[in-house]
Design a protein around this motif. Structure first.
Motif, PDB file in Angstrom:
ATOM      1  N   THR A   7       0.850  -1.185   0.000  1.00  0.00           N
ATOM      2  CA  THR A   7       0.000   0.000   0.000  1.00  0.00           C
ATOM      3  C   THR A   7       0.889   1.239   0.000  1.00  0.00           C
ATOM      4  O   THR A   7       1.952   1.243   0.626  1.00  0.00           O
ATOM      5  N   TRP A   8       0.414   2.286  -0.676  1.00  0.00           N
ATOM      6  CA  TRP A   8       1.092   3.584  -0.625  1.00  0.00           C
ATOM      7  C   TRP A   8       0.443   4.413   0.481  1.00  0.00           C
ATOM      8  O   TRP A   8      -0.778   4.587   0.481  1.00  0.00           O
ATOM      9  N   LEU A   9       1.233   4.913   1.433  1.00  0.00           N
ATOM     10  CA  LEU A   9       0.740   5.737   2.533  1.00  0.00           C
ATOM     11  C   LEU A   9       1.526   7.035   2.618  1.00  0.00           C
ATOM     12  O   LEU A   9       2.689   7.079   2.225  1.00  0.00           O
ATOM     13  N   THR A  10       0.907   8.071   3.173  1.00  0.00           N
ATOM     14  CA  THR A  10       1.663   9.260   3.526  1.00  0.00           C
ATOM     15  C   THR A  10       2.446   8.957   4.811  1.00  0.00           C
ATOM     16  O   THR A  10       2.166   7.970   5.513  1.00  0.00           O
ATOM     17  N   LYS A  11       3.377   9.809   5.148  1.00  0.00           N
ATOM     18  CA  LYS A  11       4.128   9.630   6.393  1.00  0.00           C
ATOM     19  C   LYS A  11       3.181   9.634   7.587  1.00  0.00           C
ATOM     20  O   LYS A  11       3.313   8.811   8.501  1.00  0.00           O
ATOM     21  N   GLU A  12       2.215  10.520   7.599  1.00  0.00           N
ATOM     22  CA  GLU A  12       1.260  10.609   8.700  1.00  0.00           C
ATOM     23  C   GLU A  12       0.433   9.332   8.816  1.00  0.00           C
ATOM     24  O   GLU A  12       0.206   8.821   9.911  1.00  0.00           O
ATOM     25  N   GLU A  13      -0.032   8.808   7.678  1.00  0.00           N
ATOM     26  CA  GLU A  13      -0.787   7.547   7.700  1.00  0.00           C
ATOM     27  C   GLU A  13       0.086   6.406   8.214  1.00  0.00           C
ATOM     28  O   GLU A  13      -0.378   5.568   8.990  1.00  0.00           O
ATOM     29  N   LEU A  14       1.341   6.380   7.793  1.00  0.00           N
ATOM     30  CA  LEU A  14       2.279   5.353   8.249  1.00  0.00           C
ATOM     31  C   LEU A  14       2.426   5.380   9.766  1.00  0.00           C
ATOM     32  O   LEU A  14       2.358   4.341  10.427  1.00  0.00           O
ATOM     33  N   LEU A  15       2.583   6.556  10.326  1.00  0.00           N
ATOM     34  CA  LEU A  15       2.816   6.682  11.763  1.00  0.00           C
ATOM     35  C   LEU A  15       1.633   6.207  12.598  1.00  0.00           C
ATOM     36  O   LEU A  15       1.801   5.848  13.766  1.00  0.00           O
ATOM     37  N   TYR A  16       0.437   6.188  12.013  1.00  0.00           N
ATOM     38  CA  TYR A  16      -0.758   5.750  12.734  1.00  0.00           C
ATOM     39  C   TYR A  16      -1.242   4.372  12.279  1.00  0.00           C
ATOM     40  O   TYR A  16      -2.369   3.983  12.585  1.00  0.00           O
ATOM     41  N   SER A  17      -0.386   3.632  11.592  1.00  0.00           N
ATOM     42  CA  SER A  17      -0.730   2.292  11.110  1.00  0.00           C
ATOM     43  C   SER A  17      -0.306   1.235  12.126  1.00  0.00           C
ATOM     44  O   SER A  17       0.536   1.498  12.990  1.00  0.00           O
ATOM     45  N   PRO A  18      -0.870   0.024  12.020  1.00  0.00           N
ATOM     46  CA  PRO A  18      -0.450  -1.075  12.909  1.00  0.00           C
ATOM     47  C   PRO A  18       0.922  -1.606  12.480  1.00  0.00           C
ATOM     48  O   PRO A  18       1.032  -2.516  11.660  1.00  0.00           O
ATOM     49  N   LEU A  19       1.965  -0.997  13.021  1.00  0.00           N
ATOM     50  CA  LEU A  19       3.337  -1.299  12.621  1.00  0.00           C
ATOM     51  C   LEU A  19       3.812  -2.626  13.200  1.00  0.00           C
ATOM     52  O   LEU A  19       3.358  -3.065  14.252  1.00  0.00           O
ATOM     53  N   ALA A  20       4.774  -3.233  12.506  1.00  0.00           N
ATOM     54  CA  ALA A  20       5.434  -4.431  13.026  1.00  0.00           C
ATOM     55  C   ALA A  20       6.144  -4.057  14.330  1.00  0.00           C
ATOM     56  O   ALA A  20       6.519  -2.890  14.544  1.00  0.00           O
ATOM     57  N   TYR A  21       6.326  -5.045  15.196  1.00  0.00           N
ATOM     58  CA  TYR A  21       6.938  -4.823  16.504  1.00  0.00           C
ATOM     59  C   TYR A  21       8.247  -4.047  16.382  1.00  0.00           C
ATOM     60  O   TYR A  21       9.127  -4.413  15.609  1.00  0.00           O
ATOM     61  N   ASN A  22       8.356  -2.959  17.109  1.00  0.00           N
ATOM     62  CA  ASN A  22       9.556  -2.129  17.228  1.00  0.00           C
ATOM     63  C   ASN A  22       9.887  -1.340  15.965  1.00  0.00           C
ATOM     64  O   ASN A  22      10.867  -0.615  15.936  1.00  0.00           O
ATOM     65  N   PHE A  23       9.083  -1.461  14.897  1.00  0.00           N
ATOM     66  CA  PHE A  23       9.367  -0.736  13.661  1.00  0.00           C
ATOM     67  C   PHE A  23       9.286   0.773  13.876  1.00  0.00           C
ATOM     68  O   PHE A  23       9.992   1.533  13.223  1.00  0.00           O
ATOM     69  N   ASP A  24       8.455   1.206  14.814  1.00  0.00           N
ATOM     70  CA  ASP A  24       8.375   2.640  15.111  1.00  0.00           C
ATOM     71  C   ASP A  24       9.721   3.181  15.604  1.00  0.00           C
ATOM     72  O   ASP A  24      10.025   4.351  15.405  1.00  0.00           O
ATOM     73  N   HIS A  25      10.551   2.328  16.201  1.00  0.00           N
ATOM     74  CA  HIS A  25      11.874   2.749  16.665  1.00  0.00           C
ATOM     75  C   HIS A  25      12.872   2.845  15.508  1.00  0.00           C
ATOM     76  O   HIS A  25      13.905   3.491  15.661  1.00  0.00           O
ATOM     77  N   ASP A  26      12.569   2.185  14.387  1.00  0.00           N
ATOM     78  CA  ASP A  26      13.433   2.264  13.200  1.00  0.00           C
ATOM     79  C   ASP A  26      13.174   3.521  12.382  1.00  0.00           C
ATOM     80  O   ASP A  26      14.077   4.038  11.719  1.00  0.00           O
TER      81      ASP A  26
END
Length: 146
Positions: free
Chosen positions: A105-124
């Protein structure tokens, strides 16, 4: 003192198209969720060639001029070092096509930040978005960005 150790080499690439970012919703039971496509470096394969190959396999796209922006390191369950080389690509050809890895899927940065991310991916993600950060270290209690 031994200066060698077992290491797993992998890559991950953020593909950008203007204000959109390509994400992979992984269906892997070990590490499910939203992340960027990528995979393992094969024996005698350059890091560059591995990320181009992995992106082609997982997305159908052929990236051009991927730029290395950082690295993540941690130790796996066997206490072997695991390195992930982080790339960004803004040039590509081909037709987007999902693989068995998951949906794209293509997302904006804002959409990405509020998506169900893989474990610890928010730290990457700071490694991709902050030019002053180039390393994510996970080691025991340490979870640091440099």
């Amino acid at each position: 003192m031994n200066r060698t150790e077992p290491v797993t080499l992998t890559n991950m690439c953020m593909i950008k198209n203007k204000d959109k970012i390509l994400v992979l919703n992984r269906n892997d039971p070990v590490w499910p969720g939203i992340t960027f496509p990528g995979g393992h470096v094969e024996a005698h394969e350059s890091f560059h060639d591995s990320v181009v190959r992995e992106i082609k396999e997982e997305t159908g796209l052929t990236i051009k001029n991927p730029r290395l922006v950082g690295v993540k390191q941690f130790y796996d369950n066997n206490q072997h070092r695991y390195l992930v080389f982080f790339y960004i690509a803004t040039e590509y050809t081909g037709k987007l096509q999902a693989s068995s890895e998951g949906e794209l899927t293509w997302l904006t940065k804002e959409e990405l930040l509020y998506s169900p991310l893989a474990y610890n991916f928010d730290h990457d993600l700071p490694v991709y978005f902050d030019k002053n950060i180039s390393e994510h270290l996970l080691d025991g209690e340490r979870d640091e960005l440099f």
